[in-house]
Scaffold this active site. Sequence first.
Site, mmCIF file in Angstrom:
data_model
loop_
_atom_site.group_PDB
_atom_site.id
_atom_site.type_symbol
_atom_site.label_atom_id
_atom_site.label_comp_id
_atom_site.label_asym_id
_atom_site.label_seq_id
_atom_site.Cartn_x
_atom_site.Cartn_y
_atom_site.Cartn_z
ATOM 1 N N LYS A 1 0.868 -1.189 0.000
ATOM 2 C CA LYS A 1 0.000 0.000 0.000
ATOM 3 C C LYS A 1 0.892 1.222 0.000
ATOM 4 C CE LYS A 1 -4.456 1.121 0.323
ATOM 5 N NZ LYS A 1 -5.639 0.355 -0.119
HETATM 6 P P1 NAD Z 1 -12.925 7.848 -2.682
HETATM 7 O O1 NAD Z 1 -11.914 8.894 -2.441
HETATM 8 O O2 NAD Z 1 -13.400 7.614 -4.070
HETATM 9 O O3 NAD Z 1 -14.214 8.111 -1.776
HETATM 10 C C1 NAD Z 1 -14.164 8.284 -0.389
HETATM 11 C C2 NAD Z 1 -15.531 8.772 0.061
HETATM 12 O O4 NAD Z 1 -15.564 8.841 1.482
HETATM 13 C C3 NAD Z 1 -15.872 10.170 -0.431
HETATM 14 O O5 NAD Z 1 -17.246 10.233 -0.739
HETATM 15 C C4 NAD Z 1 -15.560 11.040 0.787
HETATM 16 O O6 NAD Z 1 -16.230 12.288 0.790
HETATM 17 C C5 NAD Z 1 -16.035 10.134 1.883
HETATM 18 N N1 NAD Z 1 -15.485 10.472 3.184
HETATM 19 C C6 NAD Z 1 -14.229 10.842 3.497
HETATM 20 N N2 NAD Z 1 -14.138 11.102 4.803
HETATM 21 C C7 NAD Z 1 -15.361 10.882 5.330
HETATM 22 C C8 NAD Z 1 -15.914 10.988 6.619
HETATM 23 N N3 NAD Z 1 -15.157 11.377 7.627
HETATM 24 N N4 NAD Z 1 -17.225 10.685 6.779
HETATM 25 C C9 NAD Z 1 -17.982 10.297 5.750
HETATM 26 N N5 NAD Z 1 -17.528 10.173 4.494
HETATM 27 C C10 NAD Z 1 -16.236 10.474 4.298
HETATM 28 O O7 NAD Z 1 -12.315 6.506 -2.051
HETATM 29 P P2 NAD Z 1 -12.734 5.009 -2.397
HETATM 30 O O8 NAD Z 1 -11.816 4.502 -3.446
HETATM 31 O O9 NAD Z 1 -14.196 4.944 -2.581
HETATM 32 O O10 NAD Z 1 -12.320 4.267 -1.034
HETATM 33 C C11 NAD Z 1 -13.200 4.189 0.085
HETATM 34 C C12 NAD Z 1 -12.759 3.050 0.989
HETATM 35 O O11 NAD Z 1 -12.755 1.811 0.253
HETATM 36 C C13 NAD Z 1 -11.345 3.166 1.553
HETATM 37 O O12 NAD Z 1 -11.306 2.555 2.820
HETATM 38 C C14 NAD Z 1 -10.508 2.355 0.568
HETATM 39 O O13 NAD Z 1 -9.292 1.919 1.121
HETATM 40 C C15 NAD Z 1 -11.469 1.217 0.302
HETATM 41 N N6 NAD Z 1 -11.248 0.470 -0.947
HETATM 42 C C16 NAD Z 1 -11.146 1.090 -2.148
HETATM 43 C C17 NAD Z 1 -11.015 0.318 -3.299
HETATM 44 C C18 NAD Z 1 -11.002 0.924 -4.679
HETATM 45 O O14 NAD Z 1 -10.975 0.157 -5.651
HETATM 46 N N7 NAD Z 1 -11.043 2.231 -4.849
HETATM 47 C C19 NAD Z 1 -10.950 -1.066 -3.207
HETATM 48 C C20 NAD Z 1 -11.053 -1.666 -1.967
HETATM 49 C C21 NAD Z 1 -11.216 -0.886 -0.843
#
Ligand code: NAD
Length: 420
Positions: free
Chosen positions: A106
Amino acid sequence: MSKSYNPHEEILRIVDQAAALLGLEKRDYIQLKSPERELKVSVPVRMDDGSIQVFEGYRVQHSGVRGPYKGGTRYHQNVDMDEVKALAAAMTFKCAVVDIPYGGGKGGITVDATKLSKAELERLTRKYTTLLYPIVGPHIDIPAPDVNTNDEVMAWFMDTYSILNGQLTLAVVTGKPVPLGGSLGRSEATGRGIMLTAREIARKVGLDLKGARVAVQGAGNVGGTAARFLHREGCQVVAISDVSGAVYKEDGLDIEEIWSFLRAERGRLLKDYDAPGLSRISNTELLQLQVDILVPAALENAITAENAPHIKAQIVLEGANGPTTADADNILAERGITVVPDILTNAGGVVVSYFEWLQNLQSVKWEEDEINRKLEYTMVKAFHDVWNMAEQAGTSLRMGAYMLALDRIVTASKLRGVTF
Ligand code: NAD
């Protein structure tokens, strides 16, 4: 989402428990207790006003026992070494749960990406890539998008790596734009995987997804896409949130409209979205709604000992990585709430990343139908592997997932042997 909780230590504790249940000795898995490599870099960036700012960046390579390190790149003001270590370790176990030939890694940069212009983000990404250059590569370590990074950021990463490498090297990152070596289905893969997991767990607990009430925390790539797929399955998505707060509608939100609104411009937030019959609630209220399924899909430590006693969902599907603290996990278990763990629920993204990497290495392009079919096969199989392991051991799905993964990693490790 407090930072006092140490997610890396928490994962190590779960691994110890999983090892005990599997009857492993410490020597069998001790190497998984600390990452194989941790890199911290200082990333100087020329800002648009001519000043220079230096950001801290990280890349952690947790385990390469089963294959090249694999994992996303996060841009967020709270990123630190402990967080990146935890996320890297989780990737090792996630890749083993879905049985793809990768280890875990990561990366991240401590930066509030919303305060940077697009040009500044590009310079930050390119400089970060040059600093990571010696330790990444298609057969070494393959980054991908995570919070606040997307296909465009991956294109900058790939381009910079390719310049340094003297040849176009598509397979060095996944999650790229489709016209530039990206895979069809990759941007929706994590959300699609969450929907597939929802379908399987709903069957197990006898919940009809048609008409099931869902609340989703986070409206980014993972939360927004999961909401869309669950909506298409017939769920009523009654609430969704982002960093600016949550929106709620008793008879279900128009998720496609919300998605289009948020995607229309960089930086758009839910606080500026409006629709008839919509009310605004806080992220805390969203977690405590009377729903069938809760999908925390924002950041870690969202469900804590404080709010867990008030959660009313029957099922918690962990879309984010590490959204539930250990204490909260115990409270939810005592209250009979089924938690489907992150390393299973959100693995769809890395599965299609693997498909993207395979396409890049072979210079071929797969049809979207084929990708979705393979994703479904992988997710459904992983779900049942985890379910069966948990049932045999009489434990939670989280512990079942860690036991399954640990067994696969330790088996591979023993076959390789410790040579030095
Ligand atoms: P992203 O940046 O696209 O979206 C994050 C979202 O969370 C946004 O809507 C943001 O406004 C919101 N957010 C941030 N802080 C917040 C808070 N304090 N309260 C409420 N909402 C809040 O990120 P993502 O890619 O969607 O990732 C989200 C989660 O999923 C993370 O934990 C990431 O590690 C995990 N993840 C992502 C992927 C991927 O393919 N992108 C895969 C597996 C896991």
